[in-house]
Design a protein around this motif. Structure first.
Motif, mmCIF file in Angstrom:
data_model
loop_
_atom_site.group_PDB
_atom_site.id
_atom_site.type_symbol
_atom_site.label_atom_id
_atom_site.label_comp_id
_atom_site.label_asym_id
_atom_site.label_seq_id
_atom_site.Cartn_x
_atom_site.Cartn_y
_atom_site.Cartn_z
ATOM 1 N N PHE A 118 -7.432 27.734 96.229
ATOM 2 C CA PHE A 118 -6.280 28.584 95.947
ATOM 3 C C PHE A 118 -6.190 28.817 94.432
ATOM 4 C CE2 PHE A 118 -5.271 26.763 100.034
ATOM 5 C CZ PHE A 118 -4.554 27.748 100.698
ATOM 6 N N ASP A 119 -5.972 30.054 94.049
ATOM 7 C CA ASP A 119 -5.842 30.418 92.637
ATOM 8 C C ASP A 119 -4.361 30.636 92.339
ATOM 9 O OD1 ASP A 119 -6.090 31.390 90.068
ATOM 10 O OD2 ASP A 119 -7.690 32.801 90.542
ATOM 11 N N ILE A 120 -3.781 29.751 91.533
ATOM 12 C CA ILE A 120 -2.343 29.818 91.217
ATOM 13 C C ILE A 120 -2.225 30.319 89.788
ATOM 14 C CG2 ILE A 120 -0.161 28.550 91.278
ATOM 15 C CD1 ILE A 120 -1.826 26.283 92.719
ATOM 16 N N ASP A 121 -1.917 31.595 89.641
ATOM 17 C CA ASP A 121 -1.995 32.228 88.319
ATOM 18 C C ASP A 121 -0.628 32.454 87.688
ATOM 19 O OD1 ASP A 121 -3.268 33.196 86.144
ATOM 20 O OD2 ASP A 121 -3.843 35.120 87.010
ATOM 21 N N ASN A 122 0.397 31.799 88.264
ATOM 22 C CA ASN A 122 1.724 31.871 87.644
ATOM 23 C C ASN A 122 2.478 30.594 88.003
ATOM 24 O OD1 ASN A 122 4.009 32.742 86.309
ATOM 25 N ND2 ASN A 122 4.727 34.006 88.015
ATOM 26 N N VAL A 123 2.038 29.469 87.466
ATOM 27 C CA VAL A 123 2.664 28.185 87.764
ATOM 28 C C VAL A 123 4.058 28.153 87.139
ATOM 29 C CG1 VAL A 123 2.549 25.689 87.439
ATOM 30 C CG2 VAL A 123 0.452 26.994 87.906
ATOM 31 N N VAL A 124 5.069 27.916 87.979
ATOM 32 C CA VAL A 124 6.450 27.811 87.496
ATOM 33 C C VAL A 124 6.786 26.380 87.114
ATOM 34 C CG1 VAL A 124 8.880 28.079 88.170
ATOM 35 C CG2 VAL A 124 7.189 29.803 88.849
ATOM 36 N N ASP A 125 6.420 25.417 87.963
ATOM 37 C CA ASP A 125 6.711 24.000 87.710
ATOM 38 C C ASP A 125 5.738 23.179 88.559
ATOM 39 O OD1 ASP A 125 7.768 21.452 87.327
ATOM 40 O OD2 ASP A 125 9.852 22.121 87.457
ATOM 41 N N MET A 159 -6.570 25.348 83.943
ATOM 42 C CA MET A 159 -7.091 26.185 82.857
ATOM 43 C C MET A 159 -6.051 26.349 81.746
ATOM 44 S SD MET A 159 -8.968 26.701 85.605
ATOM 45 C CE MET A 159 -8.124 27.895 86.660
ATOM 46 N N SER A 160 -4.797 26.481 82.145
ATOM 47 C CA SER A 160 -3.664 26.505 81.212
ATOM 48 C C SER A 160 -2.447 26.074 82.005
ATOM 49 C CB SER A 160 -3.456 27.913 80.631
ATOM 50 O OG SER A 160 -2.892 28.772 81.606
ATOM 51 N N SER A 161 -1.300 25.968 81.352
ATOM 52 C CA SER A 161 -0.100 25.511 82.052
ATOM 53 C C SER A 161 0.302 26.470 83.161
ATOM 54 C CB SER A 161 1.063 25.339 81.070
ATOM 55 O OG SER A 161 1.422 26.586 80.517
ATOM 56 N N GLU A 162 -0.061 27.745 83.017
ATOM 57 C CA GLU A 162 0.327 28.743 84.018
ATOM 58 C C GLU A 162 -0.779 29.054 85.028
ATOM 59 O OE1 GLU A 162 0.538 29.530 80.655
ATOM 60 O OE2 GLU A 162 2.682 29.127 80.372
ATOM 61 N N HIS A 163 -1.991 28.554 84.812
ATOM 62 C CA HIS A 163 -3.113 28.943 85.662
ATOM 63 C C HIS A 163 -3.864 27.704 86.145
ATOM 64 C CE1 HIS A 163 -7.047 31.442 86.257
ATOM 65 N NE2 HIS A 163 -6.465 31.129 87.407
ATOM 66 N N HIS A 164 -3.716 27.398 87.433
ATOM 67 C CA HIS A 164 -4.406 26.281 88.057
ATOM 68 C C HIS A 164 -5.180 26.784 89.274
ATOM 69 C CE1 HIS A 164 -0.978 23.304 86.673
ATOM 70 N NE2 HIS A 164 -1.471 24.015 85.673
ATOM 71 N N THR A 165 -6.226 26.037 89.652
ATOM 72 C CA THR A 165 -6.806 26.194 90.980
ATOM 73 C C THR A 165 -6.592 24.898 91.746
ATOM 74 O OG1 THR A 165 -8.984 25.556 90.132
ATOM 75 C CG2 THR A 165 -8.523 27.915 90.362
ATOM 76 N N PHE A 166 -6.558 25.007 93.086
ATOM 77 C CA PHE A 166 -6.178 23.857 93.900
ATOM 78 C C PHE A 166 -6.905 23.926 95.239
ATOM 79 C CE2 PHE A 166 -3.385 21.102 96.379
ATOM 80 C CZ PHE A 166 -2.954 20.166 95.448
ATOM 81 N N ALA A 167 -7.297 22.748 95.737
ATOM 82 C CA ALA A 167 -7.886 22.637 97.070
ATOM 83 C C ALA A 167 -7.568 21.249 97.616
ATOM 84 C CB ALA A 167 -9.394 22.884 97.026
ATOM 85 N N GLY A 168 -7.807 21.046 98.906
ATOM 86 C CA GLY A 168 -7.506 19.764 99.531
ATOM 87 C C GLY A 168 -8.635 19.292 100.425
ATOM 88 N N LEU A 169 -8.731 17.973 100.564
ATOM 89 C CA LEU A 169 -9.730 17.338 101.420
ATOM 90 C C LEU A 169 -9.048 16.357 102.354
ATOM 91 C CD1 LEU A 169 -12.252 16.177 98.645
ATOM 92 C CD2 LEU A 169 -12.354 18.337 99.912
ATOM 93 N N LEU A 170 -9.628 16.184 103.538
ATOM 94 C CA LEU A 170 -9.225 15.124 104.450
ATOM 95 C C LEU A 170 -10.479 14.502 105.055
ATOM 96 C CD1 LEU A 170 -7.459 13.371 106.266
ATOM 97 C CD2 LEU A 170 -7.143 15.351 107.771
ATOM 98 N N TYR A 171 -10.645 13.204 104.816
ATOM 99 C CA TYR A 171 -11.753 12.459 105.407
ATOM 100 C C TYR A 171 -11.185 11.578 106.512
ATOM 101 C CZ TYR A 171 -15.993 9.610 105.750
ATOM 102 O OH TYR A 171 -17.120 8.969 106.201
ATOM 103 N N SER A 172 -11.635 11.826 107.738
ATOM 104 C CA SER A 172 -11.164 11.050 108.881
ATOM 105 C C SER A 172 -12.242 11.050 109.965
ATOM 106 C CB SER A 172 -9.865 11.637 109.442
ATOM 107 O OG SER A 172 -10.074 12.969 109.895
ATOM 108 N N ASN A 173 -12.319 9.938 110.694
ATOM 109 C CA ASN A 173 -13.308 9.813 111.767
ATOM 110 C C ASN A 173 -14.721 10.109 111.283
ATOM 111 O OD1 ASN A 173 -11.349 9.246 113.869
ATOM 112 N ND2 ASN A 173 -10.773 11.410 113.730
#
Length: 346
Positions: A274-281, A251-265
């Motif tokens: 996850f809501d990351i509202d203070n991205v440092v790096d 959404m901006s440099s400081e505000h990201h959302t994140f999730a993960g997937l694994l496809y197996s078998n």
């Protein structure tokens, strides 16, 4: 049971402008080291895994500093090649608000870029290893390095190692007359583990990505669409046992959302948002995912636990300046245990 993980790539001098300045404004630069596969190695070691890093460094103070840096994180350096004249470098402007981060590479003619087939003793390196990890960046730099990647993958496969491949597409690096698809598609087929963002998978396979649009931790995403996406990817790499996908919305440099997937078998496991509202790096976030998942392959038997752990580790990297994800297992477990703003979908 062998547990050593070998990673292969270029560690570079990172020069970053302070205080979100642009390069033309700055009269000083912050100095540290980084590079995708070195970042992966450091993540593994921080979690307590055994890892060795393979690269080529110049015989000068910068090369010596790189080795000291790696050793300080308990990375094996015994098979690093010494030669060439210079260390690769990259300059970075950090993102601010709606301004994207900017990277300028200075890697031409680096010690690593001059590697050719036959220079690395892969059989000696792999004799006590369980996993070999490489990335598309390695093959992007020169035709010779693409051949080194092929050599390493072929020998690793012959010796029975698990092959881990991070797509790691960097459009600014593909300058020697071949496209990423031409070079990487044949190299990806022996992979046992693959990692990439949904955009990287779409670029490499030609399969349209669903598009991750979550704007906060309470949002759901289209799991059925991602299951179909992963099934289509799997048909192109039928021997690949684990397909990991990182999902990010900026959404901006400081505000990201994140999730993960694994496809197996034939089954998709997915995490909460996850809501990351203070991205440092955000540099090295994908590497943090890779390092955590390679550690998790040995540490956990449950696929849901593997993708949960890898995603949470990657989320924590957003809070740490520099390339490395210097977090411990207990910190990742602590984030997973909070589980606020949503539940782990299974």
């Amino acid at each position: 049971m062998k547990k050593k993980i070998v990673t292969f790539g270029e560690i570079m001098l990172r020069l970053t402008t302070p205080d979100n300045l642009r390069l033309q404004q700055s009269r000083e630069l912050l100095v540290n080291y980084g590079g995708s596969e070195a970042n992966v190695a450091i993540s593994i070691a921080n979690f307590g895994g055994e890892v060795e890093y393979i690269t080529r460094l110049p015989d000068n103070a910068l090369g010596e500093s790189c080795i000291a840096e790696l050793r300080s994180h308990n990375i094996g350096t015994g098979h690093i090649l010494i030669g060439g004249k210079r260390l690769g470098t990259y300059y970075m402007e950090k993102a601010a608000a709606m301004r994207n981060s900017k990277v300028i590479y200075d890697r031409d003619g680096s010690a690593f870029s001059e590697l050719k087939p036959g220079m690395v003793n892969w059989r000696e390196i792999f004799k006590d290893a369980a996993i070999f990890h490489w990335s598309g960046i390695d093959a992007a730099l020169t035709p010779g390095l693409a051949e080194v990647c092929r050599e390493a993958v072929d020998i690793a496969k012959e010796m029975g190692l698990t092959i881990s491949y991070d797509i790691n597409y960097r459009k600014n690096l593909w300058n020697y007359g071949k496209t990423a698809q031409e070079v990487l598609r044949p190299l990806m087929t022996p992979s046992d583990i693959m990692f990439g963002s949904e955009g990287e998978y779409a670029m490499l396979t030609g399969i349209p990505a669903p598009g991750f649009k979550a704007r906060n931790a309470g949002n759901k995403y289209d799991v059925a669409a991602y299951e179909a996406f992963c099934q289509a990817i799997s048909r192109q790499v039928p021997d690949c046992k684990y397909i990991y996908v990182a999902l990010r919305n900026v959404m901006s440099s400081e505000h990201h959302t994140f999730a993960g997937l694994l496809y197996s078998n034939g089954t998709l496991k997915h995490t909460r948002v996850f809501d990351i509202d203070n991205v440092v790096d955000c540099v090295g976030v994908g590497d943090a995912f890779c390092g955590a998942l390679l550690y998790a392959q040995h540490a956990y038997d449950d696929d849901q636990k593997r993708v949960d752990f890898s995603t949470a580790a990657s989320v924590l990297k957003n809070t740490i300046a520099g390339d490395y994800n210097i977090v411990k297992v207990s910190e990742v477990e602590g984030l997973l245990a909070k589980d606020e703003n949503g539940e782990v979908a299974r």
